[in-house]
Design a protein around this motif. Structure first.
Motif, PDB file in Angstrom:
ATOM      1  N   PRO A  21       0.816  -1.221   0.000  1.00  0.00           N
ATOM      2  CA  PRO A  21       0.000   0.000   0.000  1.00  0.00           C
ATOM      3  C   PRO A  21       0.849   1.271   0.000  1.00  0.00           C
ATOM      4  CG  PRO A  21      -0.842  -1.575   1.592  1.00  0.00           C
ATOM      5  CD  PRO A  21       0.416  -2.165   1.053  1.00  0.00           C
ATOM      6  N   ILE A  40       9.361  -1.167  -7.855  1.00  0.00           N
ATOM      7  CA  ILE A  40       9.791  -2.573  -7.912  1.00  0.00           C
ATOM      8  C   ILE A  40       9.254  -3.331  -6.700  1.00  0.00           C
ATOM      9  CG2 ILE A  40      11.939  -2.039  -9.162  1.00  0.00           C
ATOM     10  CD1 ILE A  40      13.316  -2.911  -6.351  1.00  0.00           C
ATOM     11  N   ASP A  41       9.103  -4.641  -6.849  1.00  0.00           N
ATOM     12  CA  ASP A  41       8.787  -5.503  -5.701  1.00  0.00           C
ATOM     13  C   ASP A  41       9.492  -6.833  -5.894  1.00  0.00           C
ATOM     14  OD1 ASP A  41       6.434  -5.317  -3.348  1.00  0.00           O
ATOM     15  OD2 ASP A  41       7.188  -7.336  -3.774  1.00  0.00           O
ATOM     16  N   ARG A  47       0.303 -10.592  -5.328  1.00  0.00           N
ATOM     17  CA  ARG A  47       0.948 -11.456  -4.346  1.00  0.00           C
ATOM     18  C   ARG A  47       0.159 -11.400  -3.037  1.00  0.00           C
ATOM     19  NH1 ARG A  47       0.870  -7.748  -1.307  1.00  0.00           N
ATOM     20  NH2 ARG A  47       2.424  -6.204  -0.715  1.00  0.00           N
ATOM     21  N   ASP A  53      -6.510  -8.037   6.843  1.00  0.00           N
ATOM     22  CA  ASP A  53      -7.297  -7.547   5.703  1.00  0.00           C
ATOM     23  C   ASP A  53      -8.372  -6.525   6.096  1.00  0.00           C
ATOM     24  OD1 ASP A  53      -5.857  -9.451   4.209  1.00  0.00           O
ATOM     25  OD2 ASP A  53      -7.436 -10.965   4.423  1.00  0.00           O
ATOM     26  N   ARG A 103      -5.602  -9.020   0.995  1.00  0.00           N
ATOM     27  CA  ARG A 103      -4.537  -8.156   0.500  1.00  0.00           C
ATOM     28  C   ARG A 103      -4.120  -8.482  -0.928  1.00  0.00           C
ATOM     29  NH1 ARG A 103      -1.484  -5.446   4.255  1.00  0.00           N
ATOM     30  NH2 ARG A 103      -0.250  -4.788   2.451  1.00  0.00           N
ATOM     31  N   ARG A 126      14.496  -7.558  -6.665  1.00  0.00           N
ATOM     32  CA  ARG A 126      14.818  -7.285  -5.257  1.00  0.00           C
ATOM     33  C   ARG A 126      15.845  -6.173  -5.139  1.00  0.00           C
ATOM     34  NH1 ARG A 126      18.112  -9.536  -1.504  1.00  0.00           N
ATOM     35  NH2 ARG A 126      18.932 -11.032  -3.007  1.00  0.00           N
ATOM     36  N   ALA A 159       9.866   1.428   0.781  1.00  0.00           N
ATOM     37  CA  ALA A 159       8.533   1.078   1.308  1.00  0.00           C
ATOM     38  C   ALA A 159       8.460  -0.440   1.433  1.00  0.00           C
ATOM     39  CB  ALA A 159       7.451   1.610   0.364  1.00  0.00           C
ATOM     40  N   THR A 160       9.434  -0.991   2.150  1.00  0.00           N
ATOM     41  CA  THR A 160       9.631  -2.441   2.125  1.00  0.00           C
ATOM     42  C   THR A 160       8.956  -3.181   3.277  1.00  0.00           C
ATOM     43  OG1 THR A 160      11.794  -1.888   3.053  1.00  0.00           O
ATOM     44  CG2 THR A 160      11.729  -2.495   0.740  1.00  0.00           C
ATOM     45  N   ALA A 166      15.866  -4.775   4.116  1.00  0.00           N
ATOM     46  CA  ALA A 166      16.102  -3.653   3.198  1.00  0.00           C
ATOM     47  C   ALA A 166      16.483  -2.393   3.974  1.00  0.00           C
ATOM     48  CB  ALA A 166      14.856  -3.414   2.347  1.00  0.00           C
ATOM     49  N   LEU A 283       5.273  -7.059  12.707  1.00  0.00           N
ATOM     50  CA  LEU A 283       4.725  -5.695  12.535  1.00  0.00           C
ATOM     51  C   LEU A 283       5.717  -4.701  13.119  1.00  0.00           C
ATOM     52  CD1 LEU A 283       2.075  -7.635  13.580  1.00  0.00           C
ATOM     53  CD2 LEU A 283       0.914  -5.583  12.907  1.00  0.00           C
ATOM     54  N   GLY A 314      -2.550  -1.058   9.921  1.00  0.00           N
ATOM     55  CA  GLY A 314      -1.475  -0.284   9.314  1.00  0.00           C
ATOM     56  C   GLY A 314      -1.679   0.053   7.851  1.00  0.00           C
TER      57      GLY A 314
HETATM   58  C1  LIG Z   1      -1.000 -10.913  10.719  1.00  0.00           C
HETATM   59  C2  LIG Z   1      -1.164  -9.445  10.445  1.00  0.00           C
HETATM   60  C3  LIG Z   1      -2.440  -8.888  10.464  1.00  0.00           C
HETATM   61  C4  LIG Z   1      -2.625  -7.540  10.124  1.00  0.00           C
HETATM   62  N1  LIG Z   1      -3.900  -7.064  10.060  1.00  0.00           N
HETATM   63  C5  LIG Z   1      -4.120  -5.802   9.622  1.00  0.00           C
HETATM   64  C6  LIG Z   1      -5.456  -5.353   9.407  1.00  0.00           C
HETATM   65  O1  LIG Z   1      -6.444  -6.077   9.578  1.00  0.00           O
HETATM   66  N2  LIG Z   1      -5.634  -4.060   8.992  1.00  0.00           N
HETATM   67  C7  LIG Z   1      -4.578  -3.237   8.770  1.00  0.00           C
HETATM   68  O2  LIG Z   1      -4.797  -2.060   8.425  1.00  0.00           O
HETATM   69  N3  LIG Z   1      -3.298  -3.666   8.932  1.00  0.00           N
HETATM   70  C8  LIG Z   1      -3.039  -4.928   9.335  1.00  0.00           C
HETATM   71  N4  LIG Z   1      -1.752  -5.381   9.459  1.00  0.00           N
HETATM   72  C9  LIG Z   1      -0.642  -4.456   9.168  1.00  0.00           C
HETATM   73  C10 LIG Z   1      -0.458  -4.300   7.644  1.00  0.00           C
HETATM   74  O3  LIG Z   1      -0.248  -5.565   7.070  1.00  0.00           O
HETATM   75  C11 LIG Z   1       0.733  -3.375   7.346  1.00  0.00           C
HETATM   76  O4  LIG Z   1       0.596  -2.194   8.097  1.00  0.00           O
HETATM   77  C12 LIG Z   1       0.831  -3.006   5.870  1.00  0.00           C
HETATM   78  O5  LIG Z   1       0.999  -4.132   5.060  1.00  0.00           O
HETATM   79  C13 LIG Z   1       2.009  -2.054   5.642  1.00  0.00           C
HETATM   80  O6  LIG Z   1       2.064  -1.722   4.276  1.00  0.00           O
HETATM   81  P1  LIG Z   1       3.470  -1.375   3.562  1.00  0.00           P
HETATM   82  O7  LIG Z   1       3.147  -0.998   2.177  1.00  0.00           O
HETATM   83  O8  LIG Z   1       4.225  -0.444   4.414  1.00  0.00           O
HETATM   84  O9  LIG Z   1       4.282  -2.747   3.606  1.00  0.00           O
HETATM   85  P2  LIG Z   1       3.931  -4.155   2.924  1.00  0.00           P
HETATM   86  O10 LIG Z   1       2.498  -4.299   2.694  1.00  0.00           O
HETATM   87  O11 LIG Z   1       4.616  -5.177   3.773  1.00  0.00           O
HETATM   88  O12 LIG Z   1       4.649  -4.075   1.519  1.00  0.00           O
HETATM   89  C14 LIG Z   1       6.046  -4.069   1.423  1.00  0.00           C
HETATM   90  C15 LIG Z   1       6.435  -4.612   0.072  1.00  0.00           C
HETATM   91  O13 LIG Z   1       7.860  -4.485  -0.060  1.00  0.00           O
HETATM   92  C16 LIG Z   1       8.351  -5.618  -0.724  1.00  0.00           C
HETATM   93  N5  LIG Z   1       9.764  -5.765  -0.379  1.00  0.00           N
HETATM   94  C17 LIG Z   1      10.309  -6.006   0.837  1.00  0.00           C
HETATM   95  N6  LIG Z   1      11.642  -6.076   0.753  1.00  0.00           N
HETATM   96  C18 LIG Z   1      11.965  -5.859  -0.548  1.00  0.00           C
HETATM   97  C19 LIG Z   1      13.202  -5.803  -1.272  1.00  0.00           C
HETATM   98  N7  LIG Z   1      14.382  -5.989  -0.677  1.00  0.00           N
HETATM   99  N8  LIG Z   1      13.155  -5.568  -2.609  1.00  0.00           N
HETATM  100  C20 LIG Z   1      11.953  -5.391  -3.251  1.00  0.00           C
HETATM  101  N9  LIG Z   1      10.772  -5.439  -2.608  1.00  0.00           N
HETATM  102  C21 LIG Z   1      10.769  -5.658  -1.278  1.00  0.00           C
HETATM  103  C22 LIG Z   1       7.487  -6.750  -0.215  1.00  0.00           C
HETATM  104  O14 LIG Z   1       7.476  -7.859  -1.104  1.00  0.00           O
HETATM  105  C23 LIG Z   1       6.120  -6.080  -0.100  1.00  0.00           C
HETATM  106  O15 LIG Z   1       5.329  -6.282  -1.259  1.00  0.00           O
HETATM  107  C24 LIG Z   1      -1.509  -6.720   9.825  1.00  0.00           C
HETATM  108  C25 LIG Z   1      -0.220  -7.271   9.834  1.00  0.00           C
HETATM  109  C26 LIG Z   1      -0.045  -8.610  10.148  1.00  0.00           C
HETATM  110  C27 LIG Z   1       1.344  -9.191  10.136  1.00  0.00           C
END
Ligand SMILES: Cc1cc2nc3c(=O)[nH]c(=O)nc-3n(C[C@H](O)[C@H](O)[C@H](O)COP(=O)(O)OP(=O)(O)OC[C@H]3O[C@@H](n4cnc5c(N)ncnc54)[C@H](O)[C@@H]3O)c2cc1C
Length: 413
Positions: A21, A40-41, A47, A53, A103, A126, A159-160, A166, A283, A314
């Motif tokens: 997100p 990039i991802d 996925r 969710d 998700r 990556r 934004a990993t 990372a 988390l 989150g």
């Molecule tokens: C079990 C669980 C339940 C949750 N329930 C909720 C909920 O109900 N509601 C809610 O709002 N939040 C919930 N959360 C929190 C939520 O999942 C996160 O806050 C949210 O996914 C954060 O988004 P983000 O984009 O920062 O990171 P992410 O969604 O984790 O996306 C990061 C992306 O970076 C990519 N990435 C990582 N490292 C690299 C690299 N080296 N190179 C390239 N790509 C890379 C990954 O593949 C991933 O696609 C929950 C978390 C967990 C673990």
């Protein structure tokens, strides 16, 4: 979507690493403003992402800003209430705009919006490490199937998510350990569709210092999970029967315990079929654990700790901080690097009081009897219910709610 490295340009305006997100929201905002954006991802999209969710009001607002809320709601299961259930079975339904969407679908919608706005998405690719010149990040080393390459960018947005590798490679991690860990699986039980139609969060001493949830995804499928603060040295852990001898959290036992805590949970879990395995993930919460920026690079989303402690929500703040990172870059498009970083830091700092409220509310996870007290009191006080709804909907931020003074006020107003 999912372009291969052969098509990767040598340079771009902004490289966004991670298409969750946060990264997709940043990429969308930047591309929409006309910047040349590479996203990039490490995984090809769509996925899966281990998550509850649940979409709370802040996520709805951010998705609306990105122009994808209608598409999300076409696929999601809506709910007008978040039910809070206490150890003694007390319950209040806090009003708010909620929904549940796996998700795999949600992240695909936001990522596609970024691509439609003009971002080029390369995956599975990556991030290995930043390219630095005179202490400034000027791009990144990337890899796909063993092939390495370099991409130069005016800005890199990291934004990993919650996994720290990372962040560490970019020199931004202040703490490797997560703030919490959580586990979920999907359970199908058509008979429960009418009985569990709201998002439910459950507190109980067998889940302390954590909580459980049951979120209806629609079509008889439920996202069921448990989460716990990551504090293995906490002596309170050892008193809990759901912990192993070392005091470490045993999320599997907590998950089984959840199925015994209420009649609907028992019915759902005993009579349902698991759709896929029970999976866990870390988390990072409370805007802690990472530096926000360094010259040429901004950290956003859960990598920057943008998940709420207490509830583990989150998605909304990941989207929002991604937008903020993009806006900071756009604001300094004339080339004032320091101004971009200062702008971003000040916008994130403005969010901190709300994160502190959720951090203090962690008391309820640690001492679940507080949920009995709060819910018992809220059932008698329309004003308190409104305040809880105000927190959820972000229309108010009663900072005192989880202070000693706030607890005393529970009985005096
Ligand atoms: C079990 C669980 C339940 C949750 N329930 C909720 C909920 O109900 N509601 C809610 O709002 N939040 C919930 N959360 C929190 C939520 O999942 C996160 O806050 C949210 O996914 C954060 O988004 P983000 O984009 O920062 O990171 P992410 O969604 O984790 O996306 C990061 C992306 O970076 C990519 N990435 C990582 N490292 C690299 C690299 N080296 N190179 C390239 N790509 C890379 C990954 O593949 C991933 O696609 C929950 C978390 C967990 C673990």
């Amino acid at each position: 979507m999912n372009l291969s490295l052969e098509l990767l340009p040598k340079k771009c305006d902004v490289l966004v690493i991670g298409a969750g997100p946060s990264g997709s929201a940043a990429a969308y905002t930047l591309a929409k403003a006309g910047l040349d954006v590479v996203l990039i991802d490490q995984h090809a999209f769509p996925r899966d992402k281990i998550c509850g969710d649940g979409l709370i009001p802040d996520a709805h607002k951010a998705l609306a800003r990105l122009g994808v809320l209608d598409e999300v709601m076409r696929q999601a299961h809506p709910s007008r209430f978040l039910s809070c259930i206490s150890p003694r079975g007390g319950r209040i339904d806090v009003a708010g705009t909620m929904a549940v969407l796996p998700r795999k679908q949600l992240d695909d919608i936001v990522c596609k919006a970024a691509v439609a706005a003009g971002a080029r998405m390369f995956a599975p690719v990556r991030f290995i490490a930043p390219i630095e010149e005179d202490g400034k990040v000027v791009g990144a080393r990337l890899t796909q199937s063993g092939t390495e390459c370099e991409l130069r960018a005016t800005w890199v947005v990291l934004a990993t998510g919650a996994v720290p590798q990372a962040l560490m490679a970019a020199g931004m991690a202040e703490r490797h350990a997560p703030s919490a860990i959580a586990m979920r699986c999907y359970i199908r039980n058509d008979a429960m569709t009418a009985k569990i139609d709201k998002l439910e969060v459950i507190w109980h001493k067998t889940l302390a210092p954590g909580y459980g949830w049951i979120f209806p995804c629609g079509d008889g499928v439920f996202n069921v999970g448990v989460g716990i603060l990551h504090q293995p040295s906490d002596p309170a852990d050892k008193r809990n029967p759901s912990r192993d001898k070392s005091g470490a959290a045993n999320l599997h036992q907590m998950f089984e315990a959840l199925g015994k805590l209420s009649e609907p949970a028992r019915e759902l879990m005993a009579g349902g079929t698991r759709v896929g395995p029970l999976k866990g993930a870390p988390l990072r919460c409370s805007l802690k654990g990472a530096r926000l920026s360094r010259p040429g690079l901004l950290v956003t989303g859960e990598a920057a700790g943008s998940t709420y402690a207490f509830s583990g929500e989150g998605i909304g703040k990941a989207l929002e901080t991604g937008i903020l990172a993009a806006e900071a870059i756009l604001q300094g498009a004339g080339g004032d690097e320091a101004r971009v970083r200062a702008h971003y830091t000040s916008r994130i700092d403005a969010l901190r009081p709300r994160f502190m409220l959720y951090e203090r509310a962690n008391l309820v996870n640690r001492y679940p009897w507080l949920a009995d007290l709060l819910i018992w009191r809220a059932r008698k006080s329309a004003r308190l219910q409104q305040r809880l709804s105000g927190v959820l909907n972000e229309t108010s931020n009663p900072g005192h709610l989880f202070t000693v003074k706030g607890m005393v006020r529970l009985f005096t107003e």
